[in-house]
Design a protein around this motif. Sequence first.
Motif, short mmCIF file in Angstrom:
data_model
loop_
_atom_site.label_atom_id
_atom_site.label_comp_id
_atom_site.label_asym_id
_atom_site.label_seq_id
_atom_site.Cartn_x
_atom_site.Cartn_y
_atom_site.Cartn_z
N SER A 1 3.19 7.70 -5.93
CA SER A 1 3.52 9.02 -6.55
C SER A 1 3.29 10.04 -5.29
CB SER A 1 2.32 9.49 -7.59
OG SER A 1 1.05 9.47 -6.96
N SER A 2 3.82 11.14 -5.68
CA SER A 2 3.69 12.29 -4.52
C SER A 2 2.23 12.67 -4.16
CB SER A 2 4.40 13.57 -4.82
OG SER A 2 3.90 14.06 -6.08
N VAL A 3 1.47 12.66 -5.09
CA VAL A 3 -0.13 13.00 -4.78
C VAL A 3 -0.55 11.94 -4.09
CG1 VAL A 3 -2.32 13.31 -5.91
CG2 VAL A 3 -0.27 14.42 -7.01
N ALA A 4 -0.34 10.60 -4.24
CA ALA A 4 -0.94 9.47 -3.58
C ALA A 4 -0.32 9.65 -2.33
CB ALA A 4 -0.41 8.18 -4.41
N ARG A 5 0.94 9.99 -1.94
CA ARG A 5 1.46 9.81 -0.75
C ARG A 5 0.64 10.93 0.18
NH1 ARG A 5 4.91 13.45 0.98
NH2 ARG A 5 5.54 14.05 -1.27
N VAL A 6 0.52 12.38 -0.33
CA VAL A 6 -0.35 13.25 0.14
C VAL A 6 -1.65 12.91 0.65
CG1 VAL A 6 -1.02 15.66 0.06
CG2 VAL A 6 1.32 15.06 -0.68
N ALA A 7 -2.27 12.21 -0.26
CA ALA A 7 -3.66 11.94 -0.21
C ALA A 7 -3.69 10.74 0.95
CB ALA A 7 -4.33 11.23 -1.52
N THR B 1 0.89 -1.14 0.09
CA THR B 1 -0.05 -0.25 0.07
C THR B 1 0.88 1.28 -0.16
OG1 THR B 1 -0.06 -0.19 2.50
CG2 THR B 1 -2.05 -1.06 1.16
N THR B 2 2.17 1.15 -0.46
CA THR B 2 2.94 2.15 -0.20
C THR B 2 2.62 3.13 -1.40
OG1 THR B 2 4.76 0.98 0.76
CG2 THR B 2 5.63 3.14 -0.46
#
Length: 482
Positions: free
Chosen positions: A183-189, A179-180
């Motif tokens: 992308s940067s957007v996914a990390r922030v989300a 679940t890592t």
Amino acid sequence: MTPAVTAPAPGGRHAPVSPGTAQVFGRPSGVAGSFAPAGRRTDSPQPQVAAPDPVLAEAFGRPEGSDESLQRDPLATFGETDEPEPPADPWRDPESMASLSRPAMSAETVAPTTPGPKLGVRDVLFGRRIAWHALATLVVIALLIGVVGGLMGRFTAEVAAPLNSDTVELSTADKNDDTTARSSVARVAQAVERSVVAIDVRTSSAYATGSGFVIDREGYILTNNHVISMAANDRNVKLEVVFFDRNRVTARIAGRDPRTDLAVLKVDNVANLTVANLGNSDDLQIGEEVIAFGSPLGLDRTVTSGIVSALNRAVPLRPDSESDTDAVIDAIQTDAAINPGNSGGPLVDNDAKVVGINTAGLVPGGGSIGLGFAIPIDQAVPIAQALIKDGKVNHPQIGVNASSVRNDRVLGAQIRNVVDGGPGAKAGLRENDVITSFGGRPIESADELTVAVRTAKIGEPVKFTYWRDGRTFDGTITPASD
């Protein structure tokens, strides 16, 4: 030689005729009258008619035995048919003799017919022109052709690829249990989504949706005032907060500020709240990537991304039938999609820190066109703290009303009236003065002056510049509480 011409003799008599003329035009010898006697021969030479040419005589002469003076036109009967003369009709010829003729009607004898032999295939197809053994050979050949054609059709059908099959199995990539964020957007989300809530405002005949985010573990949620205005003005309105796990909880209004379009809600008895990490909007850079969270058009848990398009945009928010907000915000402009329902949600930077509150968007066609605006978090935090503490907010003001002015002489906020004893009057401002700068910030409209005053602090002096009668002056003004 031309004969001589003698003039006529006087007295009406003709002149004598020359011998040459008399020989040509005179009477023959022995003739005294006008005409020579018939059959009289003269000694002078007479013209002789030569025999016609034989060819011409045959073409134009009279036929033998013809005594007519003129020949009949050979083309007179052109086109007529030579018909035999009809037989003599005794009834029309009175001199004919009586004779017997055919009876009026004659009966013809018809020979009786008998049925002929039946026609077979050979008679119909070939008119008995082919023998039985040849016909049998043709039938055998036709059968052979049919068998060969069927075999070839079966063979080609088996060679062509079938359209359907029960042996095909579509393969997919192995399921990734990791679940890592990829992308940067996914990390922030993943870091922010659990702190974001949807806000439902419902009445018996109306429904509104907005967004918000948790700012304290005790259940305080920050949002826009225009999201909950309907609930603030009607006690029968149902106000609910929907968390990430779809858990619905009734919310209360802890405080709201229509002049800054901010409000704080309170929910009780909710465990394990995820609090948003607040950032610093003063450090934002134009072009920096940001992510907007919210529930546009009721679609909760929606994420859009973009950049910071501009800073310090003075955006007016006027009251309407659904909101009593009357504010001018000092907005962050972004091209991240902000649609109705995003209001109150967080605008987050790449470090998953909230830098603004999504508030407004220009949507002339009903959807985002890349012009969204958010209240900077640095301006929202002191207002939220005041609402949590006291339920209300005191705003700085300078005791003047102004309107925008733009002409060939000056550009700024023109003073329309000055409150007696207010900060403006104490600073020496008069009507028709034009403020062009406030606290080091250029002022080009009345909205920009409103934002500049709202961002000042009560009781702290602020330097400003104003224009009067073609001259520019500097001054100092101390905002007071409203």
